[in-house]
Write a protein that holds these residues in place. Structure first.
Motif, PDB file in Angstrom:
ATOM      1  N   ASP A 155       0.421   1.919  -6.197  1.00 48.26           N
ATOM      2  CA  ASP A 155       0.566   0.462  -6.090  1.00 48.26           C
ATOM      3  C   ASP A 155       1.765   0.037  -5.244  1.00 48.26           C
ATOM      4  O   ASP A 155       2.055  -1.173  -5.157  1.00 48.26           O
ATOM      5  CB  ASP A 155       0.716  -0.157  -7.487  1.00 48.26           C
ATOM      6  N   ALA A 156       2.456   0.986  -4.624  1.00 44.10           N
ATOM      7  CA  ALA A 156       3.689   0.645  -3.906  1.00 44.10           C
ATOM      8  C   ALA A 156       3.444  -0.425  -2.841  1.00 44.10           C
ATOM      9  O   ALA A 156       4.221  -1.378  -2.705  1.00 44.10           O
ATOM     10  CB  ALA A 156       4.300   1.900  -3.278  1.00 44.10           C
ATOM     11  N   GLY A 157       2.365  -0.297  -2.082  1.00 44.67           N
ATOM     12  CA  GLY A 157       2.057  -1.279  -1.035  1.00 44.67           C
ATOM     13  C   GLY A 157       1.785  -2.649  -1.619  1.00 44.67           C
ATOM     14  O   GLY A 157       2.292  -3.674  -1.119  1.00 44.67           O
ATOM     15  N   ARG A 158       0.984  -2.701  -2.686  1.00 48.04           N
ATOM     16  CA  ARG A 158       0.686  -3.985  -3.334  1.00 48.04           C
ATOM     17  C   ARG A 158       1.946  -4.611  -3.913  1.00 48.04           C
ATOM     18  O   ARG A 158       2.144  -5.825  -3.838  1.00 48.04           O
ATOM     19  CB  ARG A 158      -0.329  -3.790  -4.462  1.00 48.04           C
ATOM     20  N   ASP A 159       2.797  -3.778  -4.505  1.00 46.97           N
ATOM     21  CA  ASP A 159       4.023  -4.296  -5.111  1.00 46.97           C
ATOM     22  C   ASP A 159       4.959  -4.869  -4.059  1.00 46.97           C
ATOM     23  O   ASP A 159       5.643  -5.881  -4.300  1.00 46.97           O
ATOM     24  CB  ASP A 159       4.724  -3.189  -5.903  1.00 46.97           C
ATOM     25  N   ALA A 196       8.649  -0.007  -4.395  1.00 40.93           N
ATOM     26  CA  ALA A 196       8.457  -1.162  -3.518  1.00 40.93           C
ATOM     27  C   ALA A 196       9.761  -1.564  -2.847  1.00 40.93           C
ATOM     28  O   ALA A 196       9.765  -2.085  -1.727  1.00 40.93           O
ATOM     29  CB  ALA A 196       7.892  -2.336  -4.312  1.00 40.93           C
ATOM     30  N   LEU A 197      10.882  -1.315  -3.517  1.00 43.43           N
ATOM     31  CA  LEU A 197      12.194  -1.662  -2.972  1.00 43.43           C
ATOM     32  C   LEU A 197      12.761  -0.570  -2.076  1.00 43.43           C
ATOM     33  O   LEU A 197      13.840  -0.747  -1.498  1.00 43.43           O
ATOM     34  CB  LEU A 197      13.175  -1.946  -4.115  1.00 43.43           C
ATOM     35  N   GLY A 198      12.070   0.565  -1.998  1.00 42.99           N
ATOM     36  CA  GLY A 198      12.551   1.657  -1.167  1.00 42.99           C
ATOM     37  C   GLY A 198      13.632   2.503  -1.812  1.00 42.99           C
ATOM     38  O   GLY A 198      14.295   3.294  -1.124  1.00 42.99           O
ATOM     39  N   LEU A 253      -2.229 -11.473 -13.370  1.00 42.83           N
ATOM     40  CA  LEU A 253      -3.567 -11.816 -12.872  1.00 42.83           C
ATOM     41  C   LEU A 253      -3.525 -12.460 -11.487  1.00 42.83           C
ATOM     42  O   LEU A 253      -4.326 -12.123 -10.610  1.00 42.83           O
ATOM     43  CB  LEU A 253      -4.277 -12.756 -13.856  1.00 42.83           C
ATOM     44  N   ASP A 254      -2.603 -13.372 -11.289  1.00 44.51           N
ATOM     45  CA  ASP A 254      -2.562 -14.072  -9.997  1.00 44.51           C
ATOM     46  C   ASP A 254      -2.141 -13.134  -8.864  1.00 44.51           C
ATOM     47  O   ASP A 254      -2.727 -13.154  -7.778  1.00 44.51           O
ATOM     48  CB  ASP A 254      -1.613 -15.269 -10.080  1.00 44.51           C
ATOM     49  N   ASP A 255      -1.110 -12.308  -9.115  1.00 41.57           N
ATOM     50  CA  ASP A 255      -0.680 -11.338  -8.097  1.00 41.57           C
ATOM     51  C   ASP A 255      -1.800 -10.354  -7.793  1.00 41.57           C
ATOM     52  O   ASP A 255      -2.033  -9.990  -6.629  1.00 41.57           O
ATOM     53  CB  ASP A 255       0.561 -10.577  -8.571  1.00 41.57           C
ATOM     54  N   ASP A 256      -2.496  -9.907  -8.840  1.00 34.99           N
ATOM     55  CA  ASP A 256      -3.602  -8.967  -8.638  1.00 34.99           C
ATOM     56  C   ASP A 256      -4.701  -9.593  -7.789  1.00 34.99           C
ATOM     57  O   ASP A 256      -5.280  -8.944  -6.910  1.00 34.99           O
ATOM     58  CB  ASP A 256      -4.179  -8.527  -9.992  1.00 34.99           C
ATOM     59  N   ALA A 257      -5.003 -10.855  -8.057  1.00 31.08           N
ATOM     60  CA  ALA A 257      -6.073 -11.532  -7.310  1.00 31.08           C
ATOM     61  C   ALA A 257      -5.745 -11.591  -5.826  1.00 31.08           C
ATOM     62  O   ALA A 257      -6.630 -11.425  -4.976  1.00 31.08           O
ATOM     63  CB  ALA A 257      -6.291 -12.934  -7.865  1.00 31.08           C
ATOM     64  N   ARG A 258      -4.465 -11.805  -5.506  1.00 29.92           N
ATOM     65  CA  ARG A 258      -4.068 -11.885  -4.099  1.00 29.92           C
ATOM     66  C   ARG A 258      -4.183 -10.550  -3.380  1.00 29.92           C
ATOM     67  O   ARG A 258      -4.294 -10.512  -2.157  1.00 29.92           O
ATOM     68  CB  ARG A 258      -2.622 -12.391  -3.993  1.00 29.92           C
ATOM     69  N   THR A 259      -4.139  -9.458  -4.152  1.00 30.07           N
ATOM     70  CA  THR A 259      -4.181  -8.131  -3.514  1.00 30.07           C
ATOM     71  C   THR A 259      -5.501  -7.402  -3.775  1.00 30.07           C
ATOM     72  O   THR A 259      -5.597  -6.195  -3.565  1.00 30.07           O
ATOM     73  CB  THR A 259      -2.999  -7.272  -4.006  1.00 30.07           C
ATOM     74  N   GLY A 260      -6.496  -8.115  -4.258  1.00 30.66           N
ATOM     75  CA  GLY A 260      -7.830  -7.539  -4.351  1.00 30.66           C
ATOM     76  C   GLY A 260      -8.154  -6.759  -5.599  1.00 30.66           C
ATOM     77  O   GLY A 260      -9.168  -6.067  -5.648  1.00 30.66           O
ATOM     78  N   VAL A 261      -7.307  -6.829  -6.623  1.00 30.77           N
ATOM     79  CA  VAL A 261      -7.589  -6.123  -7.877  1.00 30.77           C
ATOM     80  C   VAL A 261      -8.399  -7.052  -8.781  1.00 30.77           C
ATOM     81  O   VAL A 261      -7.936  -8.141  -9.141  1.00 30.77           O
ATOM     82  CB  VAL A 261      -6.286  -5.690  -8.584  1.00 30.77           C
TER      83      VAL A 261
END
Length: 279
Positions: free
Chosen positions: A59-63, A74-76, A178-186
């Motif tokens: 999930d690193a890219g989505r995060d 996600a922060l590297g 839920l909202d973050d997931d929706a934006r990334t296709g989950v």
């Protein structure tokens, strides 16, 4: 040390420790030898760490896209490659320790971990996203009973209770995202059901699990004791509170907390059954 700390935070330490504590508690309840309890706890902990690491690596890219500041990858702060190496090492350690407790424990734990990893690798975005939780949590009581000197799978009612906990955990755990997931296709099952139906089903599942634990072990061993009735009443009351709140207003943090508390009380109710867990 910075890398180790970043990887440790990527293991989902809170849920990992809770699941480990449940497994250890069930091991104590079923009167496992002390060394078996220690090995059981270590095996389950390593397995859970591997699940958390693989989840964050995938999930690193989505995060990064959703701006998650609580995700070290996600922060590297750690590389995805390092997380994958740690995930492979921990899952291998989990299986090696499971093998010390017998072929049955190894097989059950391998299935539980494969199920959990299948969620991370694709099922989370399908209508079947709840299945890995049902399988993995349903097997949790059997990890304790199969770790015994004379291994036997857990009773059917214990499988039902474990699966009910899995359903509740999944349907409520994703609600804040839920909202973050929706934006990334989950779009897993709770995303398709939306907030209120997910919370209602989670609460009803816990009530069903509590009933299964109350009624399941009773044949031939008398009536439930005061502690059993207390745990049952508390689990049902918490689940009912979550159900009522979900029907009155959009489910929020309090619904999540009540469902999680009900799930933990149901775990206590399971532990109170002791040797009755054995099928």
């Amino acid at each position: 040390m910075n890398l180790a700390g970043a990887l440790a935070r990527s293991t989902h330490p809170g849920p990992s420790l809770v699941v480990t504590a449940i497994a250890v508690t069930l091991g104590v309840a079923t009167a496992l030898e002390p060394w078996r309890i220690v090995v059981l706890g270590a095996a389950v902990l390593l397995g859970q760490l591997s699940v958390g690491l693989s989840n964050d690596a995938l999930d690193a890219g989505r995060d990064r896209e959703t701006g998650r500041t609580d995700k070290p990858l996600a922060l590297g702060e750690a590389s995805v490659r390092a997380a994958w190496i740690a995930a492979v090492v921990t899952v291998a350690g989990a299986l090696l320790l499971s093998a010390l407790l017998g072929v049955g424990m190894l097989g059950a734990h391998a299935v539980a971990l494969a199920s959990a990893w299948s969620y991370n690798t694709g099922l989370k975005s399908t209508p079947f996203s709840v299945l890995p939780f049902m399988v993995s949590f349903g097997l949790l009581p059997s990890l304790a009973t199969l770790a015994a000197d004379i291994p036997r799978p857990a009773a059917a009612w214990a499988w039902i209770a474990g699966a009910a906990i899995g359903v509740a955990v999944h349907l409520t755990n994703v609600l804040p995202d839920l909202d973050d997931d929706a934006r990334t296709g989950v779009r897993g099952l709770p995303h398709r059901l939306r907030r209120t139906p997910s919370a209602v089903i989670a609460a009803l599942a816990l009530v069903g699990g509590a009933i299964a634990v109350l009624a399941g072990p009773r044949a031939g061993i008398g009536t439930p004791g005061p502690l059993t009735w207390t745990a049952f009443a508390l689990a049902v009351a918490l689940a009912a509170g979550a159900l009522v709140l979900s029907l009155l207003r959009p489910p929020g943090r309090w619904v999540f907390r009540l469902v999680m508390l009900a799930a933990l009380v149901l775990c206590v109710q399971l532990a109170l059954t002791g040797q009755s867990l054995v099928g």
